[in-house]
Enzyme design. Structure first.
Site, mmCIF file in Angstrom:
data_model
loop_
_atom_site.group_PDB
_atom_site.id
_atom_site.type_symbol
_atom_site.label_atom_id
_atom_site.label_comp_id
_atom_site.label_asym_id
_atom_site.label_seq_id
_atom_site.Cartn_x
_atom_site.Cartn_y
_atom_site.Cartn_z
ATOM 1 N N GLU A 1 0.834 -1.205 0.000
ATOM 2 C CA GLU A 1 0.000 0.000 0.000
ATOM 3 C C GLU A 1 0.879 1.269 0.000
ATOM 4 O OE1 GLU A 1 -2.411 0.368 3.504
ATOM 5 O OE2 GLU A 1 -3.792 1.797 2.592
ATOM 6 N N LYS B 1 -9.347 2.569 -2.634
ATOM 7 C CA LYS B 1 -9.624 1.937 -1.336
ATOM 8 C C LYS B 1 -11.077 2.187 -0.943
ATOM 9 C CE LYS B 1 -7.454 2.030 3.320
ATOM 10 N NZ LYS B 1 -6.139 2.329 3.940
ATOM 11 N N CYS C 1 -6.003 -2.674 1.939
ATOM 12 C CA CYS C 1 -5.835 -2.580 3.397
ATOM 13 C C CYS C 1 -7.094 -2.873 4.224
ATOM 14 C CB CYS C 1 -5.256 -1.204 3.731
ATOM 15 S SG CYS C 1 -4.614 -1.106 5.427
#
Lengths: 367, 367
Positions: A117, A193, A230
Site C-alpha cells: 500500500e 480503497k 488494506c
C-alpha cells in the site's frame, strides 16, 4: 523476547516441533501443504546480494480434460522505506529498491506483481501531519511512479499493481489508489480503497475518502484480478463483491502494525479465499518508521510502529514472495464446495436492501 | 502419528515451545489471551467422574460509566454418540449423557447452553441410507427432545439451544433445525439451517432443504442470540445478516470431519466475530461413527469419520466449554474498529441486487 525478534511463526514451529507433530500442526494451521517452487540460481543469488528474502511456493490444481492448466506466477513485494522521514520529499526514493526486486521477480518468471500500500512513501496517515506527506501524491495516469511502472511492465512483460497516494488532478482530491498496468505497458485502470479506517490514529479519513471505483475487476492476459486495499480486508462484502464481478485473484496491499491487528491477518484474507473460491494475496510493509510528531493511538497508549509480516515471509526483512498458481483451481474448488451456488444471494440482496433502510425493523423474537 | 492421536494444537505448542516464543505464538494465533475461569470444585469433580473434559475461559470488557457490565456464561457441549449405529432407534439415547453434562454446566453458572448439530442422533446424512435415521426426526415444538430441554431450561434457569432433525408435522417435511428454549421453559422459536452442503457425500440436500426461517434473532434474558448451523459458517453473508438483525452471540453447531475442513474451523467463525463485532461459538461433535453402508467421499476416496475439535477442547473426548463473556465488549469493539459504520451497506445492497439478476454484466475492465 521482544516481538521484533520473533521472525516468523513457521520458523518457530519448525525449530521446536517433532516432525510428525509439525506436519499435523501445519495441516491444521495452513491446510494442504503448498509445494516449494524451485527458483533459478541467478534469482536466489541476486536476492542474497541485494539483501532481501526470496521464497517460492506453488498451488497445484488437478489436470482437467477440456481445459489446459492456467499456471501463472504472482509476485508480492514487501519493503521498508529507504530514506529517513526527516529528509526532503523524493518522489522516486523507492523506485530503485523496488526496481531491483522486480528484476529478480522477472528472473523467477513472475507474470503479475503487486507492491505494498502507498509503496512510494512512508505510511504517514496516522500522524497529525499533512505536510510534507501529501506531496507524495501523484496522478494515477501520468505520475512519475506510474511511468516507472509502465517501463517495468513493458520491459518484463509483467502486469504491475502499484498502490499509490493518488492526487486527482481536476479537483485536487486525494485517494488511496492501486494503479493496474497491463503487461503491454498501458494503464488498465485503477481501484480506490473502498473502506477507510477511523480507528484512533488510523483515522485516515482526514486524508482521503471512501473510494468511488466500486468493485472493478481487471481482465489481464494472466487472469482476472482485483485489488482490495488494506482496511477493506475487514469487510467480507468487499471481497465478495470483487468475486461476484469475476475476480480470480484479489490482492490486499496493506500498511498496518503488528500490535494492532496481527492476529487477524492469517484469518481475513484466507477466509475470503475460502468463501469466494479465489486466490487472495496479502502484503504488508516491514520496518520501523519514525515521525517528527510522535503520535498516540486513540486509546492514549503509544503505538509501536513495528515490523509486520506476510504469510511465509519474514516479519522484519524486505522480501519477494513468488507464488505459482493454476487458476483452474478456483473452479475446481467451487465445483467441489459450492459456496457460490449455495449462497442464496438473491435472498441476501432482498434482506440487505431492507436492512439498510433507516426504518428497518430487525427480525427479533421475544418471549 | 495418526491424526486421532493429535489431541490439540494448544497441547502440542505448550509441550514443545519455550515460554517466550509460546506467548508470541499464541498472540499471533489467538489474539489477546483469554483468562482461565475458575470453576467450582464440585463441577470439576463431577466432570472427572463422568469422564468429560471441562474448561472455562473469560472475555473481559472495559468498565463503562453508564452501562453495567453484562457478564453472562455460555456453555458449549461436544459429545460422541452413546449407542452403536446398528441398534434400534432410541429417541432419548443421548438425553442422559447430555443431561449430566448440563447439570455440570449449571454448577458453573451457565446461562445459555448450546448442543452440537442434530445432537440426538448419529450424523448419518452422508450415508446413502435414509432409514432408520429419519426416525430420529421430531417436532420442534412438541417432540420428546424439546420436552426434555424445556425441563432442563426450567430446572437450571438456562436458555437451551437444541439442534435437532425436525419433522414438520403438517407436511412431514424434514429440516435441520435449532430449537431455542427460553430459561422460562417456553419454546422461543426455531432457526433452520440456511445453507445445505452438496459436497460429495455431504450432499445433505436429499434429507432437507434450505431453511426458511431467515436470520431470526432471539432476545433472551441473557442477550440476543442466533444460530448459524454447520455449513452456513462458510457463508459470510449468513453471519452478517444474523448480526444485522442484532445478534450478540452467534452459535455454530456443526457435525463435520477433520480431514475435510479442519483447517477452516479456526478461521471462519473467528472471521465472522471480527467482521461483525459479536461473539461466535463453534461446536463440532467428537468420536467415530460407523455405518452399515460404508460410504465414500465424492472424489472416490474413503472418508475417515474421525474425531473433531472445538477450539480449546480435546479433539477426541466429550467436553463442556464454559465461557464467560461481557456482552458490552461487542459495542466497545464496534466503537473502536467501526466495521459496521464503515461497511457501506447501502452500496452493497444496490450492487448485490444488480449482481443477482440473470442478465448481470460484471464490472470488468479490458484492454
Amino acid at each position: 523476547m521482544s516481538s521484533c525478534e520473533f521472525e516468523s511463526l513457521e520458523k518457530s514451529l519448525e525449530s521446536h516441533l517433532p516432525e510428525a507433530e509439525l506436519a499435523e500442526m501445519k495441516r491444521i494451521l495452513y491446510g494442504k501443504e503448498t509445494k516449494k517452487l524451485a527458483l533459478p540460481a541467478c534469482a536466489v543469488e541476486a536476492a542474497f546480494k541485494r539483501d532481501f528474502e526470496l521464497k517460492g511456493y506453488s498451488f497445484e490444481a488437478a489436470q482437467e480434460q477440456l481445459r489446459m492448466p492456467r499456471r501463472i506466477r504472482v509476485g508480492l513485494i514487501q519493503h521498508r522505506i529507504v530514506l529517513p522521514t526527516d529528509v526532503p520529499v523524493v518522489i522516486n526514493a523507492m523506485h530503485n529498491r523496488v526496481g531491483e526486486m522486480v528484476k529478480v521477480a522477472a528472473m523467477c518468471g513472475v507474470n503479475i506483481i503487486c507492491f505494498q500500500e502507498t509503496w512510494t512513501m512512508p505510511f504517514a496517515f496516522c500522524t497529525r501531519e499533512k505536510e510534507p506527506w501529501t506531496e507524495f501524491a501523484e496522478s494515477a495516469e501520468e505520475g512519475n511512479t506510474t511511468l516507472f511502472c509502465q517501463e517495468l511492465a513493458k520491459k518484463y512483460n509483467m502486469v504491475v499493481v502499484s498502490p499509490i497516494l493518488e492526487r486527482e488532478q481536476l479537483q485536487s482530491t486525494l485517494w488511496n489508489t492501486a494503479v493496474v498496468i497491463s503487461n503491454s505497458g498501458n494503464v488498465l485502470g485503477k481501484s480506490r480503497k473502498n473502506h477507510i479506517p477511523r480507528i484512533g490514529d488510523f483515522n485516515e479519513s482526514t486524508y482521503y475518502m471512501e473510494g468511488n471505483t466500486g468493485h472493478t475487476v481487471f481482465q489481464t492476459q494472466f487472469g482476472k484480478i482485483a485489488v482490495n486495499i488494506c482496511y477493506g480486508r475487514h469487510h467480507p462484502l468487499n471481497w465478495f463483491m470483487y468475486s461476484m464481478n469475476g475476480a480470480e485473484i484479489i490482492f490486499n496491499p496493506s500498511a498496518t502494525v503488528g500490535a494492532l491487528s496481527e492476529p487477524m491477518w492469517p484469518i481475513e484474507a484466507r477466509n475470503a479465499a475460502i468463501a469466494n473460491h479465489c486466490f487472495t494475496c496479502a502484503i504488508n510493509r516491514v520496518g520501523t518508521e519514525l515521525f517528527k510528531s510522535e503520535f498516540t493511538s486513540g486509546d492514549g497508549r503509544k503505538v509501536m510502529w513495528l515490523g509486520s509480516r506476510t504469510p511465509g515471509l519474514s516479519r522484519t526483512r524486505d522480501g519477494l514472495l513468488v507464488v505459482e498458481m493454476d487458476l483452474n483451481l478456483n473452479r475446481q474448488i467451487s465445483d467441489k464446495w459450492s459456496f457460490k451456488m449455495t449462497g442464496r444471494h438473491a435472498e441476501y440482496a432482498e434482506e440487505l436492501t431492507k436492512a439498510v433502510r433507516h426504518d428497518f425493523r430487525p427480525s427479533i423474537v421475544k418471549e
